[in-house]
Write a protein that holds these residues in place. Structure first.
Motif, PDB file in Angstrom:
ATOM      1  N   ARG A   1       2.702 -17.925   2.551  1.00 18.04           N
ATOM      2  CA  ARG A   1       1.572 -17.305   3.710  1.00 18.04           C
ATOM      3  C   ARG A   1      -0.053 -17.064   3.706  1.00 18.04           C
ATOM      4  NH1 ARG A   1      -1.637 -13.266   0.502  1.00 18.04           N
ATOM      5  NH2 ARG A   1      -1.036 -13.132  -1.975  1.00 18.04           N
ATOM      6  N   PHE A   2      -0.448 -18.025   2.293  1.00 19.42           N
ATOM      7  CA  PHE A   2      -1.316 -18.999   2.666  1.00 19.42           C
ATOM      8  C   PHE A   2      -1.847 -20.082   3.554  1.00 19.42           C
ATOM      9  CE2 PHE A   2       0.118 -17.320  -1.522  1.00 19.42           C
ATOM     10  CZ  PHE A   2      -0.661 -16.953  -1.620  1.00 19.42           C
ATOM     11  N   PHE A   3      -0.294 -21.006   4.089  1.00 17.29           N
ATOM     12  CA  PHE A   3      -0.436 -21.750   4.963  1.00 17.29           C
ATOM     13  C   PHE A   3      -0.911 -20.808   6.830  1.00 17.29           C
ATOM     14  CE2 PHE A   3       0.564 -25.036   7.544  1.00 17.29           C
ATOM     15  CZ  PHE A   3      -0.818 -25.153   7.240  1.00 17.29           C
ATOM     16  N   LYS A   4       0.218 -19.945   6.199  1.00 13.19           N
ATOM     17  CA  LYS A   4       0.506 -19.156   7.442  1.00 13.19           C
ATOM     18  C   LYS A   4      -1.337 -18.786   7.650  1.00 13.19           C
ATOM     19  CE  LYS A   4       5.527 -18.941   7.706  1.00 13.19           C
ATOM     20  NZ  LYS A   4       6.347 -17.895   7.477  1.00 13.19           N
TER      21      LYS A   4
ATOM     22  N   ALA B   1      -5.318 -27.191   7.179  1.00  9.60           N
ATOM     23  CA  ALA B   1      -5.648 -27.624   6.557  1.00  9.60           C
ATOM     24  C   ALA B   1      -7.274 -28.035   6.248  1.00  9.60           C
ATOM     25  CB  ALA B   1      -5.374 -29.476   6.454  1.00  9.60           C
ATOM     26  N   LEU B   2      -8.054 -28.049   6.647  1.00 11.09           N
ATOM     27  CA  LEU B   2      -9.457 -27.444   6.115  1.00 11.09           C
ATOM     28  C   LEU B   2      -9.464 -25.997   5.730  1.00 11.09           C
ATOM     29  CD1 LEU B   2     -11.306 -30.175   8.898  1.00 11.09           C
ATOM     30  CD2 LEU B   2     -10.991 -30.375   6.064  1.00 11.09           C
ATOM     31  N   LEU B   3      -9.402 -25.436   6.349  1.00  9.45           N
ATOM     32  CA  LEU B   3      -9.151 -24.186   5.298  1.00  9.45           C
ATOM     33  C   LEU B   3      -8.496 -23.845   4.819  1.00  9.45           C
ATOM     34  CD1 LEU B   3      -8.697 -22.332   9.316  1.00  9.45           C
ATOM     35  CD2 LEU B   3     -10.554 -21.691   7.543  1.00  9.45           C
ATOM     36  N   TYR B   4      -7.297 -24.395   4.391  1.00  7.61           N
ATOM     37  CA  TYR B   4      -6.330 -24.254   3.167  1.00  7.61           C
ATOM     38  C   TYR B   4      -7.018 -24.379   2.108  1.00  7.61           C
ATOM     39  CZ  TYR B   4      -2.566 -24.240   0.101  1.00  7.61           C
ATOM     40  OH  TYR B   4      -1.535 -23.784  -0.458  1.00  7.61           O
ATOM     41  N   PHE B   5      -7.836 -25.656   2.697  1.00  7.44           N
ATOM     42  CA  PHE B   5      -8.354 -26.600   0.968  1.00  7.44           C
ATOM     43  C   PHE B   5      -9.604 -25.785   0.796  1.00  7.44           C
ATOM     44  CE2 PHE B   5     -12.088 -29.688   0.569  1.00  7.44           C
ATOM     45  CZ  PHE B   5     -11.582 -30.257  -0.567  1.00  7.44           C
ATOM     46  N   VAL B   6     -10.141 -24.945   1.294  1.00  9.07           N
ATOM     47  CA  VAL B   6     -11.515 -24.066   1.097  1.00  9.07           C
ATOM     48  C   VAL B   6     -11.216 -23.093  -0.183  1.00  9.07           C
ATOM     49  CG1 VAL B   6     -12.777 -25.632   2.453  1.00  9.07           C
ATOM     50  CG2 VAL B   6     -12.299 -23.296   3.115  1.00  9.07           C
ATOM     51  N   MET B   7      -9.928 -22.688   0.900  1.00  6.06           N
ATOM     52  CA  MET B   7      -9.790 -21.132  -0.223  1.00  6.06           C
ATOM     53  C   MET B   7      -9.272 -21.699  -1.138  1.00  6.06           C
ATOM     54  SD  MET B   7      -6.725 -20.134   2.805  1.00  6.06           S
ATOM     55  CE  MET B   7      -5.683 -19.511   2.185  1.00  6.06           C
ATOM     56  N   PRO B   8      -9.966 -20.732  -2.472  1.00  5.38           N
ATOM     57  CA  PRO B   8      -9.656 -20.520  -3.382  1.00  5.38           C
ATOM     58  C   PRO B   8      -8.064 -20.091  -3.888  1.00  5.38           C
ATOM     59  CG  PRO B   8     -11.480 -18.898  -3.578  1.00  5.38           C
ATOM     60  CD  PRO B   8     -10.757 -19.339  -2.226  1.00  5.38           C
ATOM     61  N   PHE B   9      -7.841 -18.786  -3.684  1.00 11.20           N
ATOM     62  CA  PHE B   9      -6.846 -18.513  -4.316  1.00 11.20           C
ATOM     63  C   PHE B   9      -5.772 -18.809  -2.575  1.00 11.20           C
ATOM     64  CE2 PHE B   9     -10.068 -16.074  -6.402  1.00 11.20           C
ATOM     65  CZ  PHE B   9      -9.754 -16.311  -7.046  1.00 11.20           C
ATOM     66  N   ASP B  10      -4.897 -19.603  -3.308  1.00 13.03           N
ATOM     67  CA  ASP B  10      -4.026 -20.602  -2.221  1.00 13.03           C
ATOM     68  C   ASP B  10      -2.436 -20.502  -3.426  1.00 13.03           C
ATOM     69  OD1 ASP B  10      -4.368 -22.615  -3.362  1.00 13.03           O
ATOM     70  OD2 ASP B  10      -5.288 -23.724  -1.762  1.00 13.03           O
ATOM     71  N   PHE B  11      -1.402 -21.182  -3.006  1.00  9.37           N
ATOM     72  CA  PHE B  11      -0.544 -21.395  -3.305  1.00  9.37           C
ATOM     73  C   PHE B  11       0.046 -21.851  -4.524  1.00  9.37           C
ATOM     74  CE2 PHE B  11       4.072 -23.221  -4.066  1.00  9.37           C
ATOM     75  CZ  PHE B  11       5.225 -22.567  -3.420  1.00  9.37           C
ATOM     76  N   ILE B  12      -1.018 -22.699  -4.911  1.00  9.27           N
ATOM     77  CA  ILE B  12      -1.295 -22.581  -6.650  1.00  9.27           C
ATOM     78  C   ILE B  12      -3.218 -22.894  -6.611  1.00  9.27           C
ATOM     79  CG2 ILE B  12      -1.786 -24.594  -8.372  1.00  9.27           C
ATOM     80  CD1 ILE B  12       0.716 -25.802  -7.234  1.00  9.27           C
ATOM     81  N   PRO B  13      -3.682 -21.492  -7.172  1.00  8.00           N
ATOM     82  CA  PRO B  13      -4.986 -22.044  -7.110  1.00  8.00           C
ATOM     83  C   PRO B  13      -6.017 -22.580  -7.444  1.00  8.00           C
ATOM     84  CG  PRO B  13      -3.671 -19.555  -7.555  1.00  8.00           C
ATOM     85  CD  PRO B  13      -2.893 -21.097  -7.797  1.00  8.00           C
TER      86      PRO B  13
END
Length: 139
Positions: free
Chosen positions: A15-18, A94-106
């Motif tokens: 859901r994080f990458f979506k 990919a850039l958004l995912y990179f800056v997200m602090p809480f994602d697949f692996i926080p």
């Protein structure tokens, strides 16, 4: 499929990458200022990460983040428009995912927190390798 391929697929299907893909589409269609703000945040985060580590993987992450940022900036400025929208959306996601602090692996988890970020960035980089090579000729 290899184990690493399966792992990347789990991240891409998360859901994080979506969420990053959805936000990416919004930024591209409606918010160029927000897009440039994202570039600043990504470059700042990768600079902080690179300054605290000398690992080869961090250098690879740094290279891709800088290249993605230069490409998006060139596109927004109109100096490089040869890319299809889906490629730009993937890069932005990919850039958004990179800056997200809480994602697949926080990101706050020591040592492993950036593993998923690296996986997504490298996955996108490999998927658009020809486009990146062409853009680097433009630089």
């Amino acid at each position: 499929m290899s184990q690493s391929g399966t792992w990347v697929k789990r991240i891409v299907d998360s859901r994080f990458f979506k969420e990053a893909m959805e936000k990416s589409e919004e930024l591209f269609s409606q918010n160029k200022v927000g897009l440039l703000s994202l570039l600043r945040r990504a470059l700042k985060k990768v600079q902080e990460t690179a300054s605290s580590s000398n690992l080869t993987v961090v250098k690879l992450l740094n290279r891709y983040i800088i290249l993605f940022s230069e490409l998006i900036k060139a596109y927004v400025q109109g100096s490089y428009t040869k890319l299809p929208l889906i490629t730009l959306v993937k890069i932005t996601a990919a850039l958004l995912y990179f800056v997200m602090p809480f994602d697949f692996i926080p990101d706050f988890l020591p040592l492993v927190g950036f593993a998923d970020d690296l996986a997504i960035v490298v996955w996108v980089g490999k998927a658009i390798k020809e486009e990146l090579d062409e853009f680097e000729k433009h630089l």
